[in-house]
Design a protein around this motif. Structure first.
Motif, mmCIF file in Angstrom:
data_model
loop_
_atom_site.group_PDB
_atom_site.id
_atom_site.type_symbol
_atom_site.label_atom_id
_atom_site.label_comp_id
_atom_site.label_asym_id
_atom_site.label_seq_id
_atom_site.Cartn_x
_atom_site.Cartn_y
_atom_site.Cartn_z
ATOM 1 N N VAL A 88 3.262 16.630 -1.352
ATOM 2 C CA VAL A 88 3.956 15.723 -2.280
ATOM 3 C C VAL A 88 3.127 14.467 -2.528
ATOM 4 O O VAL A 88 2.962 14.019 -3.678
ATOM 5 C CB VAL A 88 5.349 15.355 -1.725
ATOM 6 C CG1 VAL A 88 5.975 14.237 -2.541
ATOM 7 C CG2 VAL A 88 6.246 16.578 -1.707
ATOM 8 N N ILE A 89 2.568 13.888 -1.447
ATOM 9 C CA ILE A 89 1.812 12.636 -1.592
ATOM 10 C C ILE A 89 0.517 12.869 -2.359
ATOM 11 O O ILE A 89 0.108 12.037 -3.188
ATOM 12 C CB ILE A 89 1.534 12.038 -0.197
ATOM 13 C CG1 ILE A 89 2.846 11.689 0.483
ATOM 14 C CG2 ILE A 89 0.671 10.793 -0.310
ATOM 15 C CD1 ILE A 89 3.751 10.793 -0.317
ATOM 16 N N VAL A 90 -0.140 13.985 -2.108
ATOM 17 C CA VAL A 90 -1.376 14.284 -2.848
ATOM 18 C C VAL A 90 -1.064 14.461 -4.334
ATOM 19 O O VAL A 90 -1.841 14.031 -5.203
ATOM 20 C CB VAL A 90 -2.052 15.543 -2.258
ATOM 21 C CG1 VAL A 90 -3.196 16.008 -3.162
ATOM 22 C CG2 VAL A 90 -2.589 15.253 -0.862
ATOM 23 N N LEU B 99 -0.250 6.357 2.010
ATOM 24 C CA LEU B 99 -1.119 5.460 1.253
ATOM 25 C C LEU B 99 -1.091 5.899 -0.206
ATOM 26 O O LEU B 99 -1.671 6.921 -0.589
ATOM 27 C CB LEU B 99 -2.542 5.507 1.799
ATOM 28 C CG LEU B 99 -3.541 4.528 1.206
ATOM 29 C CD1 LEU B 99 -3.116 3.085 1.466
ATOM 30 C CD2 LEU B 99 -4.935 4.766 1.802
ATOM 31 N N LEU B 100 -0.425 5.105 -1.037
ATOM 32 C CA LEU B 100 -0.192 5.465 -2.438
ATOM 33 C C LEU B 100 -1.057 4.618 -3.367
ATOM 34 O O LEU B 100 -1.633 3.591 -2.934
ATOM 35 C CB LEU B 100 1.281 5.284 -2.768
ATOM 36 C CG LEU B 100 2.240 6.238 -2.033
ATOM 37 C CD1 LEU B 100 3.670 5.779 -2.181
ATOM 38 C CD2 LEU B 100 2.079 7.661 -2.553
ATOM 39 N N PRO B 101 -1.187 5.036 -4.655
ATOM 40 C CA PRO B 101 -1.970 4.233 -5.597
ATOM 41 C C PRO B 101 -1.377 2.839 -5.764
ATOM 42 O O PRO B 101 -0.245 2.568 -5.347
ATOM 43 C CB PRO B 101 -1.872 5.042 -6.912
ATOM 44 C CG PRO B 101 -1.508 6.421 -6.476
ATOM 45 C CD PRO B 101 -0.685 6.270 -5.253
ATOM 46 N N GLY C 120 -1.834 10.086 -3.643
ATOM 47 C CA GLY C 120 -1.901 9.329 -2.408
ATOM 48 C C GLY C 120 -2.536 10.103 -1.274
ATOM 49 O O GLY C 120 -3.163 11.148 -1.466
ATOM 50 N N GLU C 121 -2.331 9.603 -0.067
ATOM 51 C CA GLU C 121 -2.951 10.194 1.121
ATOM 52 C C GLU C 121 -2.021 9.975 2.305
ATOM 53 O O GLU C 121 -1.360 8.932 2.427
ATOM 54 C CB GLU C 121 -4.307 9.536 1.383
ATOM 55 C CG GLU C 121 -5.047 10.081 2.577
ATOM 56 C CD GLU C 121 -6.374 9.376 2.807
ATOM 57 O OE1 GLU C 121 -6.990 9.614 3.861
ATOM 58 O OE2 GLU C 121 -6.763 8.569 1.936
ATOM 59 N N PHE D 291 0.811 -1.219 0.000
ATOM 60 C CA PHE D 291 0.000 0.000 0.000
ATOM 61 C C PHE D 291 0.844 1.269 0.000
ATOM 62 O O PHE D 291 0.303 2.356 -0.017
ATOM 63 C CB PHE D 291 -0.941 0.013 1.206
ATOM 64 C CG PHE D 291 -1.848 -1.176 1.267
ATOM 65 C CD1 PHE D 291 -2.987 -1.242 0.490
ATOM 66 C CD2 PHE D 291 -1.539 -2.248 2.090
ATOM 67 C CE1 PHE D 291 -3.815 -2.330 0.537
ATOM 68 C CE2 PHE D 291 -2.370 -3.349 2.149
ATOM 69 C CZ PHE D 291 -3.508 -3.402 1.365
ATOM 70 N N GLY D 292 2.143 1.139 0.074
ATOM 71 C CA GLY D 292 3.015 2.312 0.096
ATOM 72 C C GLY D 292 4.063 2.187 1.162
ATOM 73 O O GLY D 292 4.846 1.224 1.168
#
Length: 438
Positions: A411-413, A433-435, A417-418, A366-367
Motif C-alpha cells: 500500500v505504501i509503495v 515514510l511518505l512523499p 512511500g517507504e 514525514f508521514g
C-alpha cells in the motif's frame, strides 16, 4: 561509492599484499645499495692510497737529493693548490718511529714508513720528518656527494612503487565496489539490475557477465514462483468459496449430527479464503493492476479512526494507545487502503506488546510512526518481516499468515512511500515514510 577511500584501502587484502611485496623489495634494494656504497668507498680509499704512495715516492726522491729548501718549497706549492693531501714537517721522533714503523734508514738514506696507512712519514736528512696524509675533508666531501644520490636512488623507486601499488589497489577496489553496489541493489529487492561490463573483456567483465546471468535467472525464478503462488491462490479461491457456501447451507439446517466439526471446517475455510484474498490483493498492488481511487486525505483523521477501532483490544491488555500529532499531514491517497495499512501496524504493535505496555501513533512532517515498548525485532529480521508468509518465532504463537506487513508495504509503495523499521529500545518503531505533504 565509486572511490576507494583510506578505510577501504586499509582493509584491502590486495593492498596489504602489495605493501608486503614493496617492503621486501625495498629491503633488498637497501641492502644492495649499502653494499654498493661500501664497495665504492673502499675503492675510493684504495685510489687515494695509490695516489698517496705516488706522492710519497715523489717526495722521497726529493728527500734523497738532500735539498731541504726544495722540499719545503714543493710542500708550500702543493698546499696552495688545495691538493688531496695534507703536508706537515716536524721534528723526527725516533723512539716512536722505531716502535710504530717497520723500517728506519739513517743518514742520507730515505725511508718510506707504513705507506699503507692514511699517513706516510718521510725522514729528512736534517732530523725532521715530512708527514703526508689524506685530506679528511676529501673523504667527507665524497660521502656528502654520494649519500644523497644513493638515498634518492632508494626513495624514488620506493615512492613510485607505493604510488603504483595504491593506484592498482584503488583500481581493483573501484571495480569491486561497482560489483558490490550492484549486488546490494539486488539484495534490497531492486529489479532489472545490470552490472556494468566494459570492452576490456578482463576477469572483472567475465565476473560481471556471470553475475548478470545469475541475477537474471534469480529474477526469472522469483517471478515464476510469484506467478505460481498467485495462480494457485486464484484457482483455489473458487473451490474453497464453494465449499464454504456448502458448509454454510448445511449449518443452516441445524440438524446435522456433526455440527461442531462442520463449524470448525467452515472457520478453517474462512481463514484459507482470507489468506488467498490477501495474497491476491498484495500481488495486484505490487503489479499495479489494482486501480487506486485517490482523494485528499488527512492522515491524522485516518489514524484516529484506527485507534478508536482498536482501542477495545488494547484496553483488554491494559495498554496505553493514543495518537500524537506533531505536524499535520495531508496527501492524495486511497483512504480504505491507508486505513488497512495503519490498522495492520497498530494491530501488530498491540499483539506483540505485553500487558500495561504503550503504543503511540505519531503523525509528523514525514508521514506516520507507530512505536511500542514490546518485544521488538532482531536486526536480521527487520528486513524479512515484510516478506509474505514470514513470521518470527515469537509470532507463531499468534494466529495469522504473515501477510499484514507485506500488505502495508504494498500500500505504501503504491502511494510513493517507504516502510522502514528501527529499534525503539525497547520495542519497535515502524515508519511510514511518505512523499512531501500537500
Amino acid at each position: 561509492m565509486s572511490f576507494a577511500g583510506p578505510d577501504n584501502l586499509s582493509r584491502s587484502s590486495i593492498f596489504k599484499v602489495l605493501l608486503y611485496f614493496i617492503a621486501c623489495v625495498a629491503l633488498m634494494f637497501m641492502l644492495f645499495t649499502h653494499q654498493v656504497f661500501v664497495s665504492s668507498e673502499t675503492f675510493y680509499h684504495k685510489q687515494l692510497k695509490r695516489e698517496l704512495n705516488s706522492e710519497t715516492s715523489t717526495f722521497s726522491m726529493l728527500a734523497a737529493t738532500g735539498n731541504i729548501e726544495n722540499i719545503r718549497q714543493s710542500v708550500a706549492n702543493r698546499s696552495k693548490q688545495n691538493n688531496a693531501f695534507t703536508y706537515r714537517i716536524s721534528s723526527a721522533s725516533y723512539s716512536a718511529t722505531s716502535s710504530s714503523y717497520p723500517a728506519v734508514l739513517s743518514g742520507n738514506n730515505v725511508s718510506v714508513l707504513n705507506v699503507t696507512q692514511p699517513e706516510s712519514i718521510i725522514l729528512l736528512p736534517n732530523k725532521e720528518q715530512l708527514v703526508i696524509g689524506i685530506n679528511p675533508e676529501l673523504l667527507q666531501e665524497y660521502r656528502d656527494t654520494v649519500t644523497p644520490m644513493l638515498l634518492t636512488g632508494i626513495a624514488i623507486p620506493v615512492i613510485l612503487m607505493l604510488a603504483g601499488a595504491t593506484l592498482f589497489a584503488v583500481s581493483i577496489l573501484n571495480k569491486l565496489s561497482r560489483v558490490n553496489q550492484g549486488m546490494n541493489r539486488v539484495i534490497y529487492g531492486e529489479k532489472g539490475v545490470k552490472l556494468p561490463v566494459s570492452r576490456n573483456d578482463d576477469e572483472f567483465d567475465i565476473l560481471a557477465i556471470h553475475l548478470n546471468f545469475l541475477i537474471e535467472q534469480v529474477e526469472k525464478k522469483e517471478n515464476s514462483l510469484k506467478s505460481l503462488s498467485v495462480g494457485m491462490a486464484h484457482d483455489l479461491r473458487t473451490p474453497i468459496a464453494r465449499m464454504k457456501l456448502r458448509l454454510e447451507s448445511l449449518l443452516v439446517t441445524n440438524n446435522s449430527p456433526h455440527q461442531n466439526e462442520l463449524e470448525a471446517c467452515h472457520d478453517d475455510l474462512e481463514i484459507l479464503l482470507g489468506m488467498f484474498n490477501g495474497m491476491l490483493e498484495i500481488a495486484n498492488l505490487n503489479s499495479g493492476k489494482q486501480n487506486l481511487e485517490k482523494e485528499y486525505v488527512d492522515l491524522s483523521k485516518i489514524s484516529q479512526d484506527v485507534i478508536e477501532f482498536l482501542l477495545p483490544i488494547s484496553d483488554e491488555k491494559k495498554q496505553n494507545l493514543y495518537l500524537r500529532q506533531d505536524a499535520p499531514y495531508h496527501l492524495q491517497g486511497e483512504p480504505s487502503l491507508l486505513f488497512r495499512a495503519i490498522y495492520n501496524l497498530v494491530e501488530n504493535a498491540i499483539k506483540y506488546t505485553p500487558e500495561c505496555g504503550e503504543i503511540i501513533v505519531i503523525v509528523d512532517n514525514f508521514g506516520l510512526v507507530v512505536t511500542d515498548n514490546g518485544y521488538g525485532v532482531s536486526d536480521e529480521n527487520k528486513e524479512r518481516i515484510r516478506e509474505p508468509m514470514f513470521r518470527v518465532d515469537r509470532s507463531r504463537t499468534h494466529q495469522g499468515f504473515g501477510l499484514g506487513l507485506s500488505l502495508v508495504e504494498a500500500v505504501i509503495v503504491c502511494h510513493g512511500g517507504e516502510l522502514a523499521f528501527s529499534d525503539n529500545n525497547p520495542g519497535l518503531r515502524a515508519r511510514l515514510l511518505l512523499p512531501p505533504s500537500y
